[in-house]
Each structure stands twice: as structure tokens, then as C-alpha cells.
Design an enzyme around this catalytic site. Structure first.
Site, PDB file in Angstrom:
ATOM      1  CD  GLU A  63      -2.716  -1.494  -0.014  1.00  0.00           C
ATOM      2  OE1 GLU A  63      -3.028  -0.530  -0.732  1.00  0.00           O
ATOM      3  OE2 GLU A  63      -3.023  -2.677  -0.284  1.00  0.00           O
TER       4      GLU A  63
ATOM      5  CG  HIS B 116      -1.348   0.943  -4.371  1.00  0.00           C
ATOM      6  ND1 HIS B 116      -1.445   0.870  -5.745  1.00  0.00           N
ATOM      7  CD2 HIS B 116      -1.696  -0.290  -3.920  1.00  0.00           C
ATOM      8  CE1 HIS B 116      -1.833  -0.362  -6.101  1.00  0.00           C
ATOM      9  NE2 HIS B 116      -1.979  -1.076  -5.007  1.00  0.00           N
TER      10      HIS B 116
HETATM   11 CO    CO Z   1      -2.776  -3.083  -4.917  1.00  0.00          CO
END
Ligand code: CO
Length: 505
Positions: free
Chosen positions: A270, A273
Site C-alpha cells: 500500500e 500505491h
Molecule cells: Co494493490
């Protein structure tokens, strides 16, 4: 009106983005802190904001501005020959606008209703292992997806129209070629691995209290190249990343007592991201050109950090002592080399989200083949469980003991998100090809990783990928960064070298 059309368009575009950020905040709250009983009202709130954003995007005002600029299907960059970033902005805007306007309002509402009933039925069917209870909903969602493809239009096959929603320019024929090669390479690599002794990963299944895992996730985030005042880390059942503002990104992770790796690699995934979201072009913030290029490109950034960097030996040469210290004495007897082998253990399993780096893409290819067949009609929804089990046997040599651990495991089809799955495998391919581009530019990054100095890596990613937003299509981006179109060869080479060393072949 006195201001120029592009500025007027940017103003409405910003409003659309603010509405979607409001929805992101409501969604984040729902997954992290909202009391359960808030669910019904939250659904209404989300639907209202969604509707307002859609109304804004389909307003007459935008239609006028676009025609003033001469933007249409044949001239997505405008008839005035706008070049450079403004032309690229119009192209990105037109894409979003055209897709929103092609779907009739009644259809969008009908689909939303069906999807909500279907998701509820799926959750119950999965829990009870009752595919038959889900079957009518699955058939309905396939039918709606076919109608959606007809509204959107497509190159050759209806499935192309659905794929393009998630990965601009992607077609079934192109994907089939890429995935055939990828599947052959992965199956071959898996068979080599299965003939070798497995690394021992028992130490990772010890009890690691959530508080210790949380301490380590925080120390990871402090070391990774993200400003602490632009990010929050919380917990949720399924880890995710969401963007509330240009400088406000939220990520979540989860702490499972006997799965230390689950929180470590979810946090790094994450964070990858989040870095992408925080590196999008400031000049184009709150606009369609300032959004991510595609879901697969997004996934390439999370996978690059999670697997290529986060599951590498140099990364752990830097971090392992700090992990050992935090969870002491649990890992004190395990060397960093043994830890590295343990976190890279490859073993085909039934569940996609738990899959290792090598077998993961095979799960995705299976879903691609099945959903393409569902949409074309070659596979009847009633035949899904059998086709699923056959595919699992063929690619992973496993037979699911039931449908809950087979074709009912993922939420995507229940939501009608046909065409989404390929993005996960494409993300892996992009990540390995970007890695090669980065190594060509920077040389070895081992010393950077061992000394926690991520500055060169972060600047390279920001400059070459994040800051391009949607100004380039995924195809243009990979070509510009690596000098060639997307191919599975980089990913297969990377895996063969890495796992050849770990497993000794
Ligand atoms: Co992902």
C-alpha cells in the site's frame, strides 16, 4: 464567458475530483472507524455524491466547452491542434467523459441495484459454500456486462470494451498473446521449483502480537520515501489505499497473529500505491490528467515496492536488524539469508490473495480465461465451478475442496467488474519492465537499499512514472520509460534469476 475554455473545464474537473475525494473519505471511514449501524445511511450518502459527480461530468456546460474546443471521437485532443500537455489533458478528459456519457442513466441505476443485491448474495453464498444460490446473480451480472460492452463499444469482442475500462487500449487478443507466453513461462518455472527442497518458513508462523507488527509497520513507513504528514496508516479487513486530497493519502494494513508477513508486505504494497498517488503531477492536480494512468500501472508501483524491492535480499540487509529488535527474541536464531528465503517460499495455493510471487499471475490468467469465456458465451455461468477446478488443476496442480475456496473466493464478478482481473498480472509485468528501466538508468540499487537510502529510487520513479499522471497512456508510458512495448520477458527473466538463486537451479 470571459475565461478560456480550458480553464473553465479545469474548474468543473476540479469539482468532480473534490466530490470523488469526499466519497473517498466516506469510504475510508466506512472501512476503518464507522460503527456497523452506520452502513445504511453511508450507502445513501455515497450514492448521492456519486450521482452529483456523474451529473457534473454529463452536464451541458461540459458538452459546450468540448464542442468549443472541437473535441470529439476523431479529435480527442481538440481540433485546434492543441499539443503537449494541454492536448494530453483533453484526451484524458474526453476518455472519462465519453465513457460516462455512453452509459444511459437508467442502465447505471439498474446495474448499481443488481450489483448491490449480487454482492450481498455472493458474501452469503461464499460463507455457506453455495454456488447455486449465487448463480442467478452471476448470470444477471454477465448479462449486464454484455450490455455495458455494447454501450461502450469495442474493437472486436465485447470483452474488449470491458477491458478498456480498466486498462486503456487493452484487448482480448493482445492479452491472450501476452498471457499465453506468461503462463508457459510460469508453469515451467513452477515445475523447476517443485523439484527442489523448500526453504523452512516455520519461524514466520510463530505468534507475533499485533502491537509488535504495528511497531514494525510504523518503522517501515518512517524509512520509506513518503512524507509522514501526507499519510495515515490504519487497520482494515482488506488492506487498501485511498486519496482524500492532493497531499492526503490513507493506507491500511492488517495484523494477523501468526502471519507476520501479511502485515509487512501489505504495508509495503500500500505504501507503493501511496507513493504513486503522492507523486502525481502537481500542475494537473484535481484533473483527469492528474489521475493514475491505469489500475495496472498503479499495481506496478505497489508490486515494485512489495516484491521487487521488499522481497529482495539487499532490502532486508538494511531492515532485518530492526525487525529482529522489535519482535525479539522471536527471530534471533534466523539469519537474514534464511529469512530472505523464507519470505520467498513458492508454493501453489488455492487463494489468489495469499499466492506467492511466481504462482500469483497464474491465478489471474485463469480468471481472465474464464471471464472472457463468460462474456463471449463460450462458458455458461452454471459451468463455472467445473471450469474453475479444471483450470486450477491444469495450472497449479491443485483441486479446490469446495467453491468457497474456488470460484466464489473473489468479490469482483459479483460487482460486475469483468475485465478488472488482468490488471493484477499486467501490474507484475509493468513492475519488472520498469525495474529494468530503473537499473539501466541508476545501475545497481543494492547499496541504496542496504543503507535505507531510497532517494535515487524515489526520484527516478517520480520523474519517470508518477509525474506523468494520465498525460501518457499506459502503452506510451512503458514505451517512453523502457524503449519497448509491454512484454512478459522482463518479468520471466527477473523471476528465473531470483528463484534460480533461491532454489539452486
Ligand atoms: Co494493490
Amino acid at each position: 464567458m470571459s475565461t478560456d475554455p480550458i480553464s473553465r473545464l479545469r474548474r468543473i474537473d476540479a469539482q468532480i475530483h473534490f466530490l470523488s475525494q469526499v466519497n473517498a473519505l466516506l469510504g475510508w471511514d466506512q472501512e476503518t472507524y464507522m460503527p456497523k449501524a452506520g452502513l445504511a445511511d453511508r450507502g445513501e450518502q455515497l450514492a448521492l455524491i456519486d450521482g452529483l459527480a456523474h451529473e457534473r461530468l454529463c452536464s451541458a456546460e461540459i458538452k459546450d466547452i468540448l464542442s468549443e474546443l472541437g473535441v470529439d471521437e476523431a479529435h480527442p485532443q481538440g481540433s485546434g491542434g492543441l499539443h503537449g500537455q494541454q492536448g494530453a489533458y483533453l484526451r484524458a478528459f474526453y476518455r472519462a467523459w465519453a465513457r460516462a456519457n455512453k452509459l444511459p442513466q437508467e442502465f447505471v441505476e439498474e446495474r448499481a441495484k443488481a450489483a448491490s443485491a449480487s454482492q450481498a448474495a455472493w458474501a452469503e453464498a461464499r460463507q455457506r459454500n453455495d454456488f447455486k444460490a449465487f448463480l442467478p446473480h452471476l448470470s444477471a451480472m454477465v448479462g449486464l456486462a454484455r450490455r455495458e460492452a455494447d454501450y461502450l463499444g469495442y474493437a472486436q469482442r465485447p470483452y474488449d470494451g470491458l477491458l478498456d475500462t480498466y486498462e486503456p487500449g487493452c484487448t482480448e487478443a493482445g492479452l491472450r498473446k501476452t498471457f499465453d507466453r506468461l503462463r508457459a513461462g510460469l508453469v515451467e518455472l513452477l515445475s523447476k521449483i517443485s523439484s527442489r527442497p523448500q526453504p523452512d518458513d516455520l519461524a514466520l508462523q510463530a505468534s507475533f502480537p499485533a502491537s509488535l507488527q504495528a511497531d514494525f509497520s510504523s518503522s517501515l513507513l518512517m524509512a520509506l520515501p513518503i512524507h509522514g504528514d501526507q499519510l495515515r496508516l490504519d487497520q482494515s479487513e482488506h488492506p487498501f489505499t485511498t486519496t482524500i486530497g492532493f497531499r492526503d493519502v490513507r493506507i491500511t494494513t492488517r495484523y494477523v497473529e501468526r502471519k507476520l508477513c501479511s502485515s509487512i508486505f501489505s504495508t509495503i504494497h500500500e505504501a507503493g500505491h501511496a507513493m504513486y498517488e503522492l507523486g502525481l503531477p502537481e500542475d494537473w492536480k484535481w484533473s483527469m490528467a492528474g489521475d493514475a494512468a491505469s489500475i495496472a500501472i498503479h499495481e506496478s508501483q505497489s508490486r515494485l515496492w512489495e516484491n521487487i524491492i521488499g522481497r529482495s535480499l539487499p532490502f532486508w540487509k538494511g531492515f532485518y536488524e530492526s525487525l529482529q529488535h522489535i519482535v525479539s527474541p522471536r527471530l534471533s536464531h534466523l539469519s537474514v539469508e534464511d529469512f530472505y528465503r523464507a519470505i520467498n517460499r513458492v508454493e501453489p495455493s488455492l487463494i489468489r490473495v495469499d499466492a506467492d510471487e511466481v504462482s500469483y499471475s497464474l491465478h489471474v490468467i485463469l480468471r481472465f480465461e474464464l471471464e472472457a469465456a463468460l462474456i463471449s458465451g463460450a462458458l455458461e455461468p452454471a459451468g463455472l465451478p467445473e471450469a474453475w477446478d479444471q483450470g486450477m488443476r491444469r495450472y497449479l496442480s491443485l483441486t479446490p475442496p469446495n467453491d468457497a475456496q474456488g470460484c466464489l473466493q473473489d468479490i469482483h464478478w459479483s460487482m460486475g467488474a469483468f475485465g478488472y482481473f488482468p490488471s493484477y498480472a499486467l501490474g507484475n509485468l509493468y513492475s519488472a519492465q520498469f525495474r529494468q528501466g530503473m537499473l539501466d538508468a541508476l545501475g545497481s540499487i543494492s547499496n541504496d537499499l542496504e543503507s535505507f537510502d531510497y532517494s535515487r529510487i524515489a526520484s527516478w520513479l517520480r520523474e519517470n512514472i508518477h509525474s506523468k499522471g494520465s498525460l501518457l497512456t499506459p502503452g506510451e508510458l512503458i514505451q517512453e520509460v523502457t524503449g519497448s512495448p509491454l512484454t512478459p520477458e522482463y518479468f520471466l527473466n527477473y523471476l528465473n534469476i531470483k528463484y534460480g538463486q533461491i532454489y539452486g537451479f
